[in-house]
Motif scaffolding. Structure first.
Motif, mmCIF file in Angstrom:
data_model
loop_
_atom_site.group_PDB
_atom_site.id
_atom_site.type_symbol
_atom_site.label_atom_id
_atom_site.label_comp_id
_atom_site.label_asym_id
_atom_site.label_seq_id
_atom_site.Cartn_x
_atom_site.Cartn_y
_atom_site.Cartn_z
ATOM 1 N N HIS A 63 0.864 -1.173 0.221
ATOM 2 C CA HIS A 63 -0.069 -0.031 0.210
ATOM 3 C C HIS A 63 0.936 1.174 0.022
ATOM 4 O O HIS A 63 1.594 1.494 1.127
ATOM 5 C CB HIS A 63 -0.851 0.080 1.059
ATOM 6 C CG HIS A 63 -1.837 1.183 1.172
ATOM 7 N ND1 HIS A 63 -1.492 2.340 2.151
ATOM 8 C CD2 HIS A 63 -3.016 1.199 0.754
ATOM 9 C CE1 HIS A 63 -2.330 3.251 1.866
ATOM 10 N NE2 HIS A 63 -3.315 2.891 1.190
ATOM 11 N N VAL A 64 1.003 1.919 -1.052
ATOM 12 C CA VAL A 64 1.430 3.303 -1.017
ATOM 13 C C VAL A 64 0.754 4.527 -1.071
ATOM 14 O O VAL A 64 -0.609 4.710 -1.423
ATOM 15 C CB VAL A 64 1.932 3.411 -2.604
ATOM 16 C CG1 VAL A 64 3.057 4.548 -2.500
ATOM 17 C CG2 VAL A 64 2.897 2.137 -3.065
ATOM 18 N N SER A 65 1.351 5.423 -0.292
ATOM 19 C CA SER A 65 0.851 6.861 0.232
ATOM 20 C C SER A 65 1.893 7.720 0.090
ATOM 21 O O SER A 65 3.081 7.599 -0.011
ATOM 22 C CB SER A 65 -0.039 6.793 1.582
ATOM 23 O OG SER A 65 1.025 6.469 2.504
ATOM 24 N N ALA A 66 1.414 9.142 -0.219
ATOM 25 C CA ALA A 66 2.575 10.234 0.057
ATOM 26 C C ALA A 66 2.137 11.524 0.627
ATOM 27 O O ALA A 66 0.731 11.685 0.734
ATOM 28 C CB ALA A 66 2.580 10.707 -1.456
ATOM 29 N N THR A 67 2.995 12.096 1.627
ATOM 30 C CA THR A 67 2.784 13.140 2.203
ATOM 31 C C THR A 67 3.653 14.019 2.493
ATOM 32 O O THR A 67 4.966 13.551 2.421
ATOM 33 C CB THR A 67 2.111 12.681 3.616
ATOM 34 O OG1 THR A 67 1.727 13.661 4.437
ATOM 35 C CG2 THR A 67 3.087 12.001 4.469
ATOM 36 N N THR A 68 3.169 15.462 2.529
ATOM 37 C CA THR A 68 4.711 16.471 3.060
ATOM 38 C C THR A 68 4.483 16.558 4.520
ATOM 39 O O THR A 68 5.443 17.030 5.108
ATOM 40 C CB THR A 68 4.161 17.731 2.475
ATOM 41 O OG1 THR A 68 2.828 18.008 2.996
ATOM 42 C CG2 THR A 68 4.065 17.628 1.131
ATOM 43 N N ASP A 69 3.476 15.849 5.211
ATOM 44 C CA ASP A 69 3.835 15.632 6.730
ATOM 45 C C ASP A 69 4.506 14.489 7.119
ATOM 46 O O ASP A 69 4.298 13.465 7.435
ATOM 47 C CB ASP A 69 2.281 15.379 7.490
ATOM 48 C CG ASP A 69 2.172 15.511 8.828
ATOM 49 O OD1 ASP A 69 3.280 15.700 9.375
ATOM 50 O OD2 ASP A 69 1.094 16.043 9.256
ATOM 51 N N ARG A 70 5.998 14.914 7.630
ATOM 52 C CA ARG A 70 6.796 13.966 7.815
ATOM 53 C C ARG A 70 6.532 13.219 9.266
ATOM 54 O O ARG A 70 6.752 12.026 9.397
ATOM 55 C CB ARG A 70 8.150 14.696 8.116
ATOM 56 C CG ARG A 70 9.407 13.691 8.369
ATOM 57 C CD ARG A 70 10.918 14.359 8.178
ATOM 58 N NE ARG A 70 10.671 15.233 9.541
ATOM 59 C CZ ARG A 70 11.380 16.489 9.462
ATOM 60 N NH1 ARG A 70 11.648 16.855 8.253
ATOM 61 N NH2 ARG A 70 11.596 17.242 10.447
ATOM 62 N N LYS A 71 6.199 14.076 10.096
ATOM 63 C CA LYS A 71 5.665 13.375 11.618
ATOM 64 C C LYS A 71 4.603 12.269 11.300
ATOM 65 O O LYS A 71 4.628 11.321 12.070
ATOM 66 C CB LYS A 71 5.198 14.635 12.360
ATOM 67 C CG LYS A 71 6.351 15.449 12.835
ATOM 68 C CD LYS A 71 5.854 16.735 13.559
ATOM 69 C CE LYS A 71 6.968 17.524 14.378
ATOM 70 N NZ LYS A 71 7.581 18.330 13.240
ATOM 71 N N GLN A 72 3.436 12.690 10.529
ATOM 72 C CA GLN A 72 2.441 11.810 10.392
ATOM 73 C C GLN A 72 3.082 10.444 9.666
ATOM 74 O O GLN A 72 2.573 9.376 9.989
ATOM 75 C CB GLN A 72 1.254 12.350 9.704
ATOM 76 C CG GLN A 72 0.260 11.301 9.412
ATOM 77 C CD GLN A 72 -0.408 10.994 10.713
ATOM 78 O OE1 GLN A 72 -0.650 11.572 11.457
ATOM 79 N NE2 GLN A 72 -0.830 9.550 10.865
ATOM 80 N N ALA A 73 3.719 10.565 8.741
ATOM 81 C CA ALA A 73 4.599 9.544 7.878
ATOM 82 C C ALA A 73 5.221 8.617 8.840
ATOM 83 O O ALA A 73 5.261 7.559 8.895
ATOM 84 C CB ALA A 73 5.354 10.067 6.756
ATOM 85 N N LEU A 74 6.281 9.194 9.450
ATOM 86 C CA LEU A 74 7.075 8.416 10.659
ATOM 87 C C LEU A 74 6.418 7.754 11.662
ATOM 88 O O LEU A 74 6.711 6.832 12.414
ATOM 89 C CB LEU A 74 7.909 9.368 11.226
ATOM 90 C CG LEU A 74 9.034 9.868 10.394
ATOM 91 C CD1 LEU A 74 9.907 11.074 10.978
ATOM 92 C CD2 LEU A 74 9.943 8.860 9.722
ATOM 93 N N LEU A 75 5.115 8.182 11.936
ATOM 94 C CA LEU A 75 4.351 7.323 13.264
ATOM 95 C C LEU A 75 4.392 5.957 13.071
ATOM 96 O O LEU A 75 3.687 5.385 12.134
ATOM 97 C CB LEU A 75 3.084 8.100 13.283
ATOM 98 C CG LEU A 75 2.242 7.633 14.519
ATOM 99 C CD1 LEU A 75 2.634 7.985 15.909
ATOM 100 C CD2 LEU A 75 0.748 8.065 14.424
ATOM 101 N N GLY A 76 5.203 4.942 13.941
ATOM 102 C CA GLY A 76 4.966 3.714 13.783
ATOM 103 C C GLY A 76 5.730 3.215 12.548
ATOM 104 O O GLY A 76 5.718 1.883 12.417
ATOM 105 N N ALA A 77 6.755 3.978 12.030
ATOM 106 C CA ALA A 77 7.561 3.423 10.943
ATOM 107 C C ALA A 77 8.603 2.094 11.336
ATOM 108 O O ALA A 77 9.067 2.551 12.730
ATOM 109 C CB ALA A 77 8.151 4.407 10.370
ATOM 110 N N THR A 78 8.752 1.111 10.778
ATOM 111 C CA THR A 78 9.648 0.121 11.154
ATOM 112 C C THR A 78 11.110 0.581 10.312
ATOM 113 O O THR A 78 12.204 0.020 10.939
ATOM 114 C CB THR A 78 9.364 -1.201 10.847
ATOM 115 O OG1 THR A 78 8.798 -1.155 9.242
ATOM 116 C CG2 THR A 78 7.845 -1.594 11.744
#
Length: 429
Positions: A63-78
């Motif tokens: 599943h691919v998504s894109a965002t300029t919101d780095r904090k939201q993107a990093l939440l729970g990243a492995t």
């Protein structure tokens, strides 16, 4: 599994990384999320559309998504991939030309030489903010740094933050390709091993993968007949030190006072190296032709030379797998005669427990001495950034083999800090 690519708008790094993730068939059997992050909305949207096209073509379940919101993107990243810079080629040109105007003759101004100091400061400044977010939103993530100057950036990440990071580079893969081309052999028939520092590593053994035959004598004979100017410095270093290093003068030459002479005083990406009518690659739209269908996409859907995705797969499978190199602080004396508090590039073993730097034999003293100087430059760069000290910037520059004048070095610092003040912190006397 959540993989975040920061700097995904890059049409070279971003495109390769997206393809690598979407090509991995094992990811179809797992819940995998790929998040693309960039501050440039236009480039990010283009990469997102490209990733959607690639995913559909490959029938990927990622599943691919894109965002300029780095904090939201990093939440729970492995896993986090980082390859970032501001105005990459415009500022790089300043890194090359301004020191040259003071008489400091550089080969390339990316990872070594006086220009690389400012390249390092800019990228460390960006990446420290990213690391702060990682510490908050995904502190357990494995971080792959691709941003240059790799050694200095990774040292900052390793000593100024608490994140789990490794530096990756395809340089040793390039060296393997160059050797295989020289020997006219397929790349999987040759095994090489060695290490040093990023872009200034040294190949200690070259053997036939199947028979174990020592191929170094043949490599030396073939190299002695090579006439390419790009290979000229590498050829000389092989003659002098008995070992191959990076196969292009742009890289090894950065760490030596003689490096500039192998580049004829030219900047590889400047107008002196291409016709005025030729558009620089940084300004080319590499994705739209695929999106419009004017160029078929199938030929580019092959794994890149980057090893981040293979490392993730090896850790997931738990099967011990060796890779040519990774960059780490030399705390375990993986290279016994290099500094323990600087970053080295050595082979790595990956298994279900993580990434394990592998030890290699000591480097010859002539080589080790040059590496140790660069490791001191790494350390001073990070200290100068941390303390915002112009005095430490000067100390760093005075270790550079091409810097031979104190007043000019001080003037260069003032000049560059003013020219690039929008991308740097404020330094104090």
């Amino acid at each position: 599994m959540k993989i975040v690519i920061i700097g995904a708008g890059s049409q070279i790094f971003g495109r390769r990384s997206v393809i690598d993730v979407l090509l991995e068939k094992q990811f179809n059997d797992l819940p995998v999320e790929l998040v693309l992050v960039d501050i440039n909305e236009q480039k990010l949207e283009l990469m997102y559309r490209f990733s959607q096209m690639v995913g559909e073509f490959l029938h990927s379940q990622v599943h691919v998504s894109a965002t300029t919101d780095r904090k939201q993107a990093l939440l729970g990243a492995t896993h986090v991939f980082i390859a970032v810079s501001y105005h990459r080629y415009e500022l790089w040109e300043q890194d090359f030309r301004v020191p040259y105007s003071y008489g400091f003759k550089q080969a390339y101004a990316e990872n070594g030489g006086p220009g690389a100091l400012f390249h390092a400061l800019r990228n460390i400044h960006i990446i420290m903010d990213i690391c702060s977010d990682i510490e908050i939103y995904c502190p357990q993530a494995l971080v792959f740094n691709f941003s240059n100057p790799e050694s200095r950036v990774l040292l900052a990440m390793s000593t100024l933050t608490n994140i789990n990071a490794i530096g990756l580079c395809h340089g040793q893969h390039d060296a393997l390709q160059a050797v295989c081309k020289l020997l006219e052999r397929p790349w999987d028939s040759v095994t090489m091993r060695g290490g040093g520092i990023n872009h200034f590593f040294w190949i200690q053994s070259i053997v036939d993968t199947t028979t174990g035959e020592d191929l170094y004598p043949l490599v030396k004979r073939k190299a002695s007949q090579e006439t390419s100017m790009d290979f000229a410095l590498t050829k000389e270093l092989l003659r002098i030190y008995g070992m191959l290093t990076y196969p292009d003068s742009t890289h090894a030459g950065e760490f030596m006072s003689c490096g500039y002479s192998y580049m004829q005083g030219k900047w590889k990406h400047g107008l002196e190296s291409r016709s005025i009518a030729t558009t620089h690659k940084s300004q080319q739209d590499m994705l739209s032709p695929y999106l419009t269908g004017s160029i078929p996409i199938n030929p580019i859907l092959v794994a890149s030379r980057e090893i981040a995705v293979p490392i993730i797969v090896a850790m997931q499978n738990g099967i011990p797998t060796e890779f040519t190199s990774g960059n780490f602080v030399n705390s375990g004396l993986y290279i016994p005669n290099l500094n323990p508090d600087g970053v080295v590039e050595v082979p790595i073993l990956v298994d279900g427990k993580g990434i394990h730097p592998q030890s290699i034999p000591a480097l010859p003293e002539g080589v080790a001495s040059m590496c140790r100087t660069q490791m001191s430059i790494q350390k001073l760069t990070v200290q100068a950034y941390q303390e915002r000290s112009k005095n430490l910037l000067l100390q760093t520059l005075l270790l550079e083999p091409t810097v031979d004048d104190i007043p000019k070095a001080e003037a260069l610092i003032d000049d560059m800090l003013e020219l690039q003040k929008d991308y740097l912190p404020v330094f104090h006397a």
